[in-house]
Design a protein around this motif. Structure first.
Motif, PDB file in Angstrom:
ATOM      1  N   GLY A 102     -25.534  58.200  30.305  1.00  0.00           N
ATOM      2  CA  GLY A 102     -24.895  58.257  31.536  1.00  0.00           C
ATOM      3  C   GLY A 102     -25.633  57.505  32.489  1.00  0.00           C
ATOM      4  N   ASP A 103     -25.201  57.657  33.890  1.00  0.00           N
ATOM      5  CA  ASP A 103     -25.736  56.855  35.000  1.00  0.00           C
ATOM      6  C   ASP A 103     -26.238  57.796  36.211  1.00  0.00           C
ATOM      7  OD1 ASP A 103     -22.292  55.778  35.735  1.00  0.00           O
ATOM      8  OD2 ASP A 103     -23.381  57.673  36.175  1.00  0.00           O
ATOM      9  N   MET A 104     -27.112  56.907  36.861  1.00  0.00           N
ATOM     10  CA  MET A 104     -27.461  57.659  38.160  1.00  0.00           C
ATOM     11  C   MET A 104     -27.002  56.714  39.331  1.00  0.00           C
ATOM     12  SD  MET A 104     -31.337  56.661  37.727  1.00  0.00           S
ATOM     13  CE  MET A 104     -32.131  56.137  39.247  1.00  0.00           C
ATOM     14  N   GLN A 105     -27.046  57.433  40.476  1.00  0.00           N
ATOM     15  CA  GLN A 105     -26.512  56.740  41.672  1.00  0.00           C
ATOM     16  C   GLN A 105     -27.569  56.188  42.597  1.00  0.00           C
ATOM     17  OE1 GLN A 105     -23.509  59.032  43.800  1.00  0.00           O
ATOM     18  NE2 GLN A 105     -22.746  59.720  41.760  1.00  0.00           N
ATOM     19  N   LEU A 106     -27.807  55.047  43.049  1.00  0.00           N
ATOM     20  CA  LEU A 106     -28.531  54.562  44.045  1.00  0.00           C
ATOM     21  C   LEU A 106     -27.929  54.117  45.443  1.00  0.00           C
ATOM     22  CD1 LEU A 106     -30.755  51.837  42.051  1.00  0.00           C
ATOM     23  CD2 LEU A 106     -31.234  54.305  42.442  1.00  0.00           C
ATOM     24  N   ILE A 114     -19.937  48.116  48.699  1.00  0.00           N
ATOM     25  CA  ILE A 114     -20.300  49.130  48.200  1.00  0.00           C
ATOM     26  C   ILE A 114     -21.314  50.126  48.616  1.00  0.00           C
ATOM     27  CG2 ILE A 114     -19.452  48.577  45.921  1.00  0.00           C
ATOM     28  CD1 ILE A 114     -22.267  48.062  45.029  1.00  0.00           C
ATOM     29  N   LYS A 115     -21.406  51.159  48.769  1.00  0.00           N
ATOM     30  CA  LYS A 115     -22.384  51.946  49.316  1.00  0.00           C
ATOM     31  C   LYS A 115     -23.172  52.736  48.214  1.00  0.00           C
ATOM     32  CE  LYS A 115     -21.141  51.009  53.606  1.00  0.00           C
ATOM     33  NZ  LYS A 115     -22.006  50.338  54.471  1.00  0.00           N
ATOM     34  N   THR A 116     -22.882  52.636  46.924  1.00  0.00           N
ATOM     35  CA  THR A 116     -23.506  53.318  45.943  1.00  0.00           C
ATOM     36  C   THR A 116     -23.720  52.494  44.825  1.00  0.00           C
ATOM     37  OG1 THR A 116     -22.445  55.494  46.560  1.00  0.00           O
ATOM     38  CG2 THR A 116     -23.435  55.331  44.237  1.00  0.00           C
ATOM     39  N   ASN A 117     -24.628  52.211  44.060  1.00  0.00           N
ATOM     40  CA  ASN A 117     -24.631  51.436  43.087  1.00  0.00           C
ATOM     41  C   ASN A 117     -24.920  52.435  41.748  1.00  0.00           C
ATOM     42  OD1 ASN A 117     -25.208  49.227  41.287  1.00  0.00           O
ATOM     43  ND2 ASN A 117     -27.299  49.105  41.689  1.00  0.00           N
ATOM     44  N   TYR A 118     -23.873  52.195  40.799  1.00  0.00           N
ATOM     45  CA  TYR A 118     -24.302  53.197  39.485  1.00  0.00           C
ATOM     46  C   TYR A 118     -24.840  52.327  38.382  1.00  0.00           C
ATOM     47  CZ  TYR A 118     -20.618  55.771  41.732  1.00  0.00           C
ATOM     48  OH  TYR A 118     -19.853  56.542  42.680  1.00  0.00           O
ATOM     49  N   VAL A 119     -26.111  52.980  38.109  1.00  0.00           N
ATOM     50  CA  VAL A 119     -27.137  52.211  37.096  1.00  0.00           C
ATOM     51  C   VAL A 119     -27.306  53.187  36.021  1.00  0.00           C
ATOM     52  CG1 VAL A 119     -28.030  50.594  38.971  1.00  0.00           C
ATOM     53  CG2 VAL A 119     -29.228  53.148  38.351  1.00  0.00           C
ATOM     54  N   SER A 179     -15.519  39.376  47.550  1.00  0.00           N
ATOM     55  CA  SER A 179     -16.050  40.734  47.706  1.00  0.00           C
ATOM     56  C   SER A 179     -16.956  41.224  46.606  1.00  0.00           C
ATOM     57  CB  SER A 179     -14.681  41.746  48.038  1.00  0.00           C
ATOM     58  OG  SER A 179     -14.048  41.299  49.172  1.00  0.00           O
ATOM     59  N   PHE A 180     -16.302  40.625  45.311  1.00  0.00           N
ATOM     60  CA  PHE A 180     -17.288  40.747  44.065  1.00  0.00           C
ATOM     61  C   PHE A 180     -18.740  40.328  44.250  1.00  0.00           C
ATOM     62  CE2 PHE A 180     -18.253  38.125  40.395  1.00  0.00           C
ATOM     63  CZ  PHE A 180     -19.088  39.127  39.815  1.00  0.00           C
ATOM     64  N   LEU A 181     -18.665  39.181  44.961  1.00  0.00           N
ATOM     65  CA  LEU A 181     -20.125  38.512  44.891  1.00  0.00           C
ATOM     66  C   LEU A 181     -20.928  39.439  46.079  1.00  0.00           C
ATOM     67  CD1 LEU A 181     -18.981  34.515  45.157  1.00  0.00           C
ATOM     68  CD2 LEU A 181     -19.589  36.022  43.182  1.00  0.00           C
ATOM     69  N   GLU A 182     -20.226  39.653  46.967  1.00  0.00           N
ATOM     70  CA  GLU A 182     -20.891  40.570  48.068  1.00  0.00           C
ATOM     71  C   GLU A 182     -21.280  41.985  47.414  1.00  0.00           C
ATOM     72  OE1 GLU A 182     -17.903  40.510  51.133  1.00  0.00           O
ATOM     73  OE2 GLU A 182     -18.326  38.464  51.790  1.00  0.00           O
ATOM     74  N   ALA A 183     -20.525  42.556  46.718  1.00  0.00           N
ATOM     75  CA  ALA A 183     -20.877  43.810  45.882  1.00  0.00           C
ATOM     76  C   ALA A 183     -22.079  43.559  45.076  1.00  0.00           C
ATOM     77  CB  ALA A 183     -19.575  44.150  45.008  1.00  0.00           C
ATOM     78  N   MET A 184     -22.259  42.400  44.321  1.00  0.00           N
ATOM     79  CA  MET A 184     -23.334  42.142  43.638  1.00  0.00           C
ATOM     80  C   MET A 184     -24.626  42.324  44.342  1.00  0.00           C
ATOM     81  SD  MET A 184     -23.058  39.631  40.430  1.00  0.00           S
ATOM     82  CE  MET A 184     -22.352  38.162  41.226  1.00  0.00           C
ATOM     83  N   ALA A 185     -24.355  41.738  45.754  1.00  0.00           N
ATOM     84  CA  ALA A 185     -25.632  41.600  46.698  1.00  0.00           C
ATOM     85  C   ALA A 185     -25.943  42.927  47.306  1.00  0.00           C
ATOM     86  CB  ALA A 185     -25.188  40.667  47.703  1.00  0.00           C
ATOM     87  N   ASP A 186     -25.043  43.682  47.457  1.00  0.00           N
ATOM     88  CA  ASP A 186     -25.065  45.122  47.821  1.00  0.00           C
ATOM     89  C   ASP A 186     -25.894  45.861  46.652  1.00  0.00           C
ATOM     90  OD1 ASP A 186     -23.585  44.914  50.034  1.00  0.00           O
ATOM     91  OD2 ASP A 186     -21.998  45.666  49.414  1.00  0.00           O
ATOM     92  N   ALA A 187     -25.643  45.548  45.277  1.00  0.00           N
ATOM     93  CA  ALA A 187     -26.316  46.180  44.375  1.00  0.00           C
ATOM     94  C   ALA A 187     -27.879  45.683  44.096  1.00  0.00           C
ATOM     95  CB  ALA A 187     -25.582  46.129  42.996  1.00  0.00           C
TER      96      ALA A 187
END
Length: 288
Positions: A102-106, A114-119, A179-187
């Motif tokens: 499973g994952d955890m949230q950063l 995005i305000k949460t990154n699921y790793v 927006s996808f590219l920016e979400a990568m930067a957020d992560a």
């Protein structure tokens, strides 16, 4: 503002990988995650485990990967373990599929998309990380380097869909592209916040197809190999790699540049810099 240091060598050998890590003068304490790209079954361009083994041993690292969010031989834990074994990763070091349980949230409080990154949940077991990236093109990101390896690369299977969809996993392939590219930067920002000064990056510029190692059927490279670069700043590192592609005298670079520009690939670097992940201003230091 002081420029980030990016180190460069033309040598592309396992020994050069160790040299490029050592010049960073960084300590990676505790349990070290060595983030690699395991390579999709059928892909001919991914960097082989034998090449990575000396640097992984050097930092006493554990090979880490996460499951994908698309059809293939790495989109569930059972298949991914089989790929890890088939490609030889399990023969060179301990291997950990981060989202096996499973994952955890950063949190990404400053995130634009995005305000949460699921790793992968196993990330919590590591104190530091060495990011070993194969710099090359990418069907969606334009290029893949350090920034992609710590965003999409560390995200869990769900997290990958979440980033691709810029927060809407159901829009994994249909979200607004920038927006996808920016979400990568957020992560990226969440990973840098998580590891702080306990993370280092090496990019290997060889086998630079327009396609990523995630493609089972990939184009052969048209641009010649360039070298290995390392830095503590993933933004500076990817920017330096882009600059080396553009300044190359190899006419085969046109193929890779077209892929980067047609996907607005530099925007991931721009967005990451705007978030304070790193700086696009760098000093390139040749160690040859």
């Amino acid at each position: 503002m002081q420029k980030s240091k990016v180190y460069f060598t033309k040598a592309i050998t396992p020994e050069a990988m160790i040299k490029m890590f050592d010049v960073l003068s960084v300590q990676l304490p505790g349990k070290v995650a060595a983030k690699v790209h395991s390579g999709e079954v059928g892909n001919q361009n991914f960097i082989r485990p034998d090449f990575m083994k000396p640097i992984v041993d050097h930092v006493q690292g554990t090979i880490t990967e996460s499951n994908t969010a698309y059809d293939g031989k790495r989109n569930n834990t059972k298949a991914h373990w089989e790929t890890m074994q088939q490609h030889g990763w399990t023969q060179i070091a301990k291997v950990d599929i981060l989202d096996e349980e499973g994952d955890m949230q950063l949190p990404v409080p400053s995130g634009k998309r995005i305000k949460t990154n699921y790793v992968g949940g196993h990330l919590a077991n590591y104190d530091s990380m060495l990011v070993l990236s194969h710099f090359k093109g990418h069907p969606m990101g334009g290029f893949g380097g350090a920034l992609k390896n710590i965003s999409i690369g560390i995200a869990s299977s769900f997290g990958k869909a979440y980033i691709h969809g810029a927060g809407k996993p159901e829009e994994i392939w249909t979200a607004d592209h920038d927006s996808f590219l920016e979400a990568m930067a957020d992560a990226d920002r969440s990973i840098m916040d998580y590891f702080k000064d306990k993370i280092a990056f090496i990019n290997v510029m060889c086998n630079m197809s327009v396609d990523c190692d995630c493609c089972a059927v990939a184009e052969d490279p048209k641009i010649g190999d360039i070298g290995i670069l390392s830095s503590l700043d993933p933004v500076a590192l990817d920017q330096a790699c882009l600059d080396l592609v553009y300044s190359s005298e190899d006419p085969g670079k046109a193929d890779l540049i077209e892929r980067i520009e047609s996907r607005n690939g530099v925007h991931t670097v721009e967005a990451a810099a705007a978030l304070g992940v790193g700086s696009r201003e760098y000093e390139l230091i040749c160690v040859d």
